[in-house]
Scaffold this active site. Structure first.
Site, PDB file in Angstrom:
ATOM      1  N   LYS A  26       0.849  -1.195   0.000  1.00 36.26           N
ATOM      2  CA  LYS A  26       0.000   0.000   0.000  1.00 36.26           C
ATOM      3  C   LYS A  26       0.884   1.245   0.000  1.00 36.26           C
ATOM      4  O   LYS A  26       1.351   1.694   1.039  1.00 36.26           O
ATOM      5  CB  LYS A  26      -0.922   0.033   1.220  1.00 36.26           C
ATOM      6  N   GLY A  59      -5.802   5.035   1.412  1.00 41.68           N
ATOM      7  CA  GLY A  59      -5.665   5.823   2.621  1.00 41.68           C
ATOM      8  C   GLY A  59      -5.703   4.972   3.873  1.00 41.68           C
ATOM      9  O   GLY A  59      -5.461   3.758   3.839  1.00 41.68           O
ATOM     10  N   SER A 109       5.043   7.882  10.129  1.00 41.78           N
ATOM     11  CA  SER A 109       5.144   8.703  11.326  1.00 41.78           C
ATOM     12  C   SER A 109       5.008   7.854  12.582  1.00 41.78           C
ATOM     13  O   SER A 109       4.432   6.766  12.567  1.00 41.78           O
ATOM     14  CB  SER A 109       4.059   9.782  11.320  1.00 41.78           C
ATOM     15  N   GLU A 166       9.242   1.276  11.244  1.00 40.72           N
ATOM     16  CA  GLU A 166      10.324   2.241  11.056  1.00 40.72           C
ATOM     17  C   GLU A 166       9.671   3.612  11.039  1.00 40.72           C
ATOM     18  O   GLU A 166       8.954   3.965  10.102  1.00 40.72           O
ATOM     19  CB  GLU A 166      11.075   1.947   9.753  1.00 40.72           C
ATOM     20  N   LEU A 167       9.911   4.406  12.084  1.00 43.47           N
ATOM     21  CA  LEU A 167       9.094   5.584  12.370  1.00 43.47           C
ATOM     22  C   LEU A 167       9.909   6.876  12.273  1.00 43.47           C
ATOM     23  O   LEU A 167      10.902   6.937  11.578  1.00 43.47           O
ATOM     24  CB  LEU A 167       8.444   5.405  13.737  1.00 43.47           C
ATOM     25  N   GLY A 168       9.449   7.902  12.964  1.00 46.19           N
ATOM     26  CA  GLY A 168      10.036   9.225  12.833  1.00 46.19           C
ATOM     27  C   GLY A 168      11.329   9.389  13.600  1.00 46.19           C
ATOM     28  O   GLY A 168      11.842   8.471  14.243  1.00 46.19           O
ATOM     29  N   CYS A 200      13.137  10.701   7.445  1.00 49.31           N
ATOM     30  CA  CYS A 200      13.090  10.358   8.866  1.00 49.31           C
ATOM     31  C   CYS A 200      14.422  10.596   9.560  1.00 49.31           C
ATOM     32  O   CYS A 200      14.462  10.902  10.756  1.00 49.31           O
ATOM     33  CB  CYS A 200      12.650   8.904   9.049  1.00 49.31           C
ATOM     34  N   GLU A 204       9.638  16.694  15.627  1.00 50.56           N
ATOM     35  CA  GLU A 204      10.076  16.363  14.274  1.00 50.56           C
ATOM     36  C   GLU A 204       9.369  17.298  13.295  1.00 50.56           C
ATOM     37  O   GLU A 204       8.143  17.272  13.174  1.00 50.56           O
ATOM     38  CB  GLU A 204       9.754  14.907  13.925  1.00 50.56           C
ATOM     39  N   VAL A 205      10.139  18.126  12.592  1.00 46.52           N
ATOM     40  CA  VAL A 205       9.554  19.116  11.682  1.00 46.52           C
ATOM     41  C   VAL A 205       9.175  18.482  10.354  1.00 46.52           C
ATOM     42  O   VAL A 205       8.153  18.800   9.765  1.00 46.52           O
ATOM     43  CB  VAL A 205      10.542  20.279  11.467  1.00 46.52           C
ATOM     44  N   PHE A 206      10.000  17.609   9.837  1.00 48.38           N
ATOM     45  CA  PHE A 206       9.848  17.010   8.509  1.00 48.38           C
ATOM     46  C   PHE A 206       9.807  18.105   7.444  1.00 48.38           C
ATOM     47  O   PHE A 206       8.974  18.119   6.537  1.00 48.38           O
ATOM     48  CB  PHE A 206       8.601  16.129   8.430  1.00 48.38           C
TER      49      PHE A 206
END
Length: 478
Positions: free
Chosen positions: A170, A203, A224, A245-247, A279, A373-375
């Site tokens: 997805k 989504g 995120s 696997e995240l921020g 990330c 975390e701004v990204f």
């Protein structure tokens, strides 16, 4: 002949309605896809599950050959795929080339996995053969984000397939083509059997259905931390293995002996590469007090010198932010930071989705752009006086993904890295690095400690089965 045909790039119709593929730099339409519903996910998972046993039963070299051809095809179709990555995700061409290089390497490394030893002979107290064997999990559900769409899809898809699994992928709808349909087209041309890889742009509803589907025992999620918590909770309820696997809010520590001429380029890359939408982006610059003023001045000058614009039509250093919602988040964090007393040394402005690379000085624990975390392309800079203070500052906060330390004394850098808990550490480099052969992942709010890459993929996408064999039927005192 083009690899991707917009009139026929979804061979299986989905029922979730149309979605326009948009170029962030211009707002123009690049085509349209249909999105997946929960019912589409169920259908796809059943199809992948039905196709998987025959694929797993092939000799290892047959699976490896498909992955090797796929790696070659990423190079053969590089011009077409580069344009899609640039236009659909807002990448500069160099970043798109990096994605294509890593995608090919992921396929080659996955091909090598197929022939790795599959188990061990174990000692046993009984007169029997006792051994373990790695077996495919069945179907792997992959949920991938928009920011490095090709890499963050293929790094799970390729090893999962090589090890004998089916895959339901997805991709984020914002990068449905370069993060999903392109992979399907490459692997189909490489000879992957029909039905084994199912690509379903969608989504949250589609993601939730994928996590809950009984045909999908393993989930590989990149995204995120907030979304990862929801995925992990749902996977736990369904007793599934979830690789998350995240921020991150990674720190770059600049010690007093650093070569400041060299470090400014390194620091700018860490914060501004791909508009900071990675990330591993350097979200906190921790600089020794003796270098702090000069560092801020020179990093701000570097930021001001970088060109921002349409990466498909202009030669630029930074492209657009992916969409308005992400840009508004960046602007909100910068404005709230200056409202808390931080000083804007460079940037802080935008035109449409083009956000200027930004440097913020005078930050502390109350500065939102420093603690969150701004990204986005934002570099908060904070001074420290001692290595102990630097270690404490770098260790503070919920994340634990990547770390960079710059020093002329590499042994000192390694010693400092040992005091800071992260999944990744780089001495004399910034925080954004990735290689197909290296185990990748974070700890704490940056992930569950799961790893992708190299031999770590064996643990991610196989189960270990214990088997014993006796010559005669065992007897017991019953």
């Amino acid at each position: 002949m083009p690899l991707l045909d917009p009139t026929n790039w979804q061979p299986r119709p989905l029922s979730g309605g149309g979605h326009t593929v948009t170029e962030p730099a211009t707002g123009d339409s690049l085509g349209a896809v249909t999105l997946a519903t929960a019912e589409d996910v169920a259908t796809a998972a059943r199809a992948a599950s039905a196709a998987q046993p025959e694929w797993a039963g092939l000799p290892h070299f047959a699976r490896a050959a498909v992955l090797r051809r796929a790696g070659d095809l990423f190079a053969a179709h590089a011009d077409e795929l580069r344009d899609w990555i640039v236009r659909e995700s807002g990448s500069i061409p160099g970043k798109a080339d990096f994605e294509l290089h890593v995608a090919a390497q992921e396929c080659y490394e996955a091909a090598a996995l197929a022939s790795r030893p599959v188990g061990q002979i174990l000692p046993s107290e009984a007169p029997r053969l006792s051994y373990t064997r790695r077996v495919p999990v069945g179907v792997v559900g992959v949920i991938a984000p928009f920011n490095a769409p090709l890499i963050l899809s293929i790094r799970s898809v390729a090893p999962a397939l090589a090890l004998g699994n089916g895959v339901v992928l997805k991709p984020d709808p914002r990068t449905a083509v370069c993060g999903g349909l392109a992979l399907a087209a490459v692997l189909a041309e490489a000879g992957l059997p029909d039905g084994l890889l199912q690509v379903l742009p969608g989504g949250p509803e589609a993601g939730q259905a994928l996590v809950a589907d009984p045909h999908v025992p393993v989930i590989s999620f990149t995204g995120s931390t907030a979304a990862g918590r929801a995925v992990g909770e749902a996977a736990g309820r369904h007793l599934k293995r979830a690789h998350l696997e995240l921020g991150g809010n990674s720190a770059l520590i600049v010690l007093e002996d650093a070569d400041i001429d060299a470090v400014v380029s390194t620091a700018a890359w860490g914060s501004f590469f791909h508009q900071g939408q990675i990330c591993m982006t350097t979200g906190r610059h921790l600089v020794h007090a003796s270098l702090y003023e000069e560092y801020v001045e020179r990093l701000a000058a570097k930021a001001d010198s970088l060109a921002v614009g349409d990466p498909y039509r202009e030669q630029v250093h930074l492209g657009p932010i992916i969409d308005r919602a992400q840009l508004d988040k960046i602007q909100r964090l910068v404005e709230s930071s200056t409202a808390h007393g931080a000083k804007l040394a460079a940037g802080g402005s935008h035109e449409r989705l083009f956000y200027r690379p930004t440097v913020i000085a005078g930050v502390d624990d109350t500065t939102p752009a420093y603690t969150e975390e701004v990204f986005g392309p934002v570099a908060p800079v904070r001074p420290f006086s001692t290595p102990e203070e630097a270690a404490a500052l770098a260790s503070a906060g919920p994340y634990g993904l990547s770390l960079g330390i710059v020093t002329r004394d590499t042994a000192r850098g390694l010693d400092l890295a040992e005091r800071i808990p992260t999944g990744i550490a780089h001495i004399n480099d910034q925080t954004v690095n990735d290689e197909a052969v290296a185990p990748f992942g974070g700890i704490a709010a940056s992930g569950t400690g799961a790893r992708f890459g190299g031999e770590a993929n064996l643990d991610a996408f196989t189960d270990v089965r214990w088997t014993t064999v006796r010559g005669d039927v065992a007897t017991y005192p019953f």
